[in-house]
Design an enzyme around this catalytic site. Structure first.
Site, PDB file in Angstrom:
ATOM      1  N   TYR A 217      39.802 -82.210  60.209  1.00 43.39           N
ATOM      2  CA  TYR A 217      40.818 -81.713  61.134  1.00 43.39           C
ATOM      3  C   TYR A 217      40.122 -81.139  62.367  1.00 43.39           C
ATOM      4  O   TYR A 217      38.945 -80.799  62.328  1.00 43.39           O
ATOM      5  CB  TYR A 217      41.688 -80.631  60.485  1.00 43.39           C
ATOM      6  CG  TYR A 217      40.902 -79.604  59.716  1.00 43.39           C
ATOM      7  CD1 TYR A 217      40.280 -78.536  60.365  1.00 43.39           C
ATOM      8  CD2 TYR A 217      40.769 -79.702  58.337  1.00 43.39           C
ATOM      9  CE1 TYR A 217      39.546 -77.604  59.655  1.00 43.39           C
ATOM     10  CE2 TYR A 217      40.030 -78.771  57.621  1.00 43.39           C
ATOM     11  CZ  TYR A 217      39.422 -77.723  58.290  1.00 43.39           C
ATOM     12  OH  TYR A 217      38.685 -76.802  57.594  1.00 43.39           O
TER      13      TYR A 217
ATOM     14  N   SER B 232      32.679 -74.636  51.035  1.00 41.70           N
ATOM     15  CA  SER B 232      33.309 -75.281  49.903  1.00 41.70           C
ATOM     16  C   SER B 232      34.772 -75.484  50.260  1.00 41.70           C
ATOM     17  O   SER B 232      35.392 -74.589  50.814  1.00 41.70           O
ATOM     18  CB  SER B 232      33.171 -74.370  48.688  1.00 41.70           C
ATOM     19  OG  SER B 232      33.757 -74.911  47.562  1.00 41.70           O
TER      20      SER B 232
ATOM     21  N   GLU C 194      30.203 -79.578  53.053  1.00 44.27           N
ATOM     22  CA  GLU C 194      31.298 -79.136  52.189  1.00 44.27           C
ATOM     23  C   GLU C 194      30.919 -79.523  50.758  1.00 44.27           C
ATOM     24  O   GLU C 194      30.791 -80.703  50.438  1.00 44.27           O
ATOM     25  CB  GLU C 194      32.613 -79.811  52.596  1.00 44.27           C
ATOM     26  CG  GLU C 194      33.092 -79.433  53.977  1.00 44.27           C
ATOM     27  CD  GLU C 194      33.793 -78.089  54.030  1.00 44.27           C
ATOM     28  OE1 GLU C 194      34.121 -77.524  52.971  1.00 44.27           O
ATOM     29  OE2 GLU C 194      34.022 -77.612  55.155  1.00 44.27           O
TER      30      GLU C 194
END
Length: 132
Positions: free
Chosen positions: A58, A5, A80
């Site tokens: 990233y 998350s 996610e």
């Protein structure tokens, strides 16, 4: 499947900006997962973004996602979960909906991943019988 998350992403390897050799298959299955979850998402949630983890978020190294892919797991993803704009502290009233949404995405991924695995990866390891 590495479930974390938060952010509404379906990500695949590698975290160093390089792409796995089966990136087309990975992306197709991930897109189907994202679309299935988008079908159930609440109106206030963002749509799922799909792609390479380093390009969408990233750069990383040594993640479970990269390790699985490098170890030969053909379909390895990091999911996610949605945040509904609450970040890591999702209110309890959203948890059941997130579970249903996530399960739908995982089910689609399992079915489609199985199809790809059988069609492409099983055939590659089955040697043709020798002609005498």
């Amino acid at each position: 499947m590495d479930i974390r998350s938060y952010g509404n992403y379906v990500l695949y390897a590698y975290g160093n900006h390089s792409l796995p050799s089966n990136v087309a298959d990975l992306h197709h299955v991930a897109a189907a997962m994202g679309a299935a979850m988008d079908d159930l998402k609440r109106p206030e949630a963002y749509f799922y973004e799909v792609g390479n983890s380093a390009n969408l978020m990233y750069g990383t190294s040594g993640t479970a996602l990269d390790y699985s892919q490098a170890s030969g797991v053909p379909f390895s993803y990091r999911l996610e979960l949605p945040d509904y704009r609450y970040g890591f502290l999702v209110p309890p009233q959203y948890v059941e909906h997130i579970n249903e949404e996530t399960w739908q995405g995982i089910a689609v991924t399992a079915r489609l991943g199985r199809f790809y695995y059988r069609a492409r990866y099983s055939a590659a390891t089955t040697a043709a019988p020798a002609q005498s």
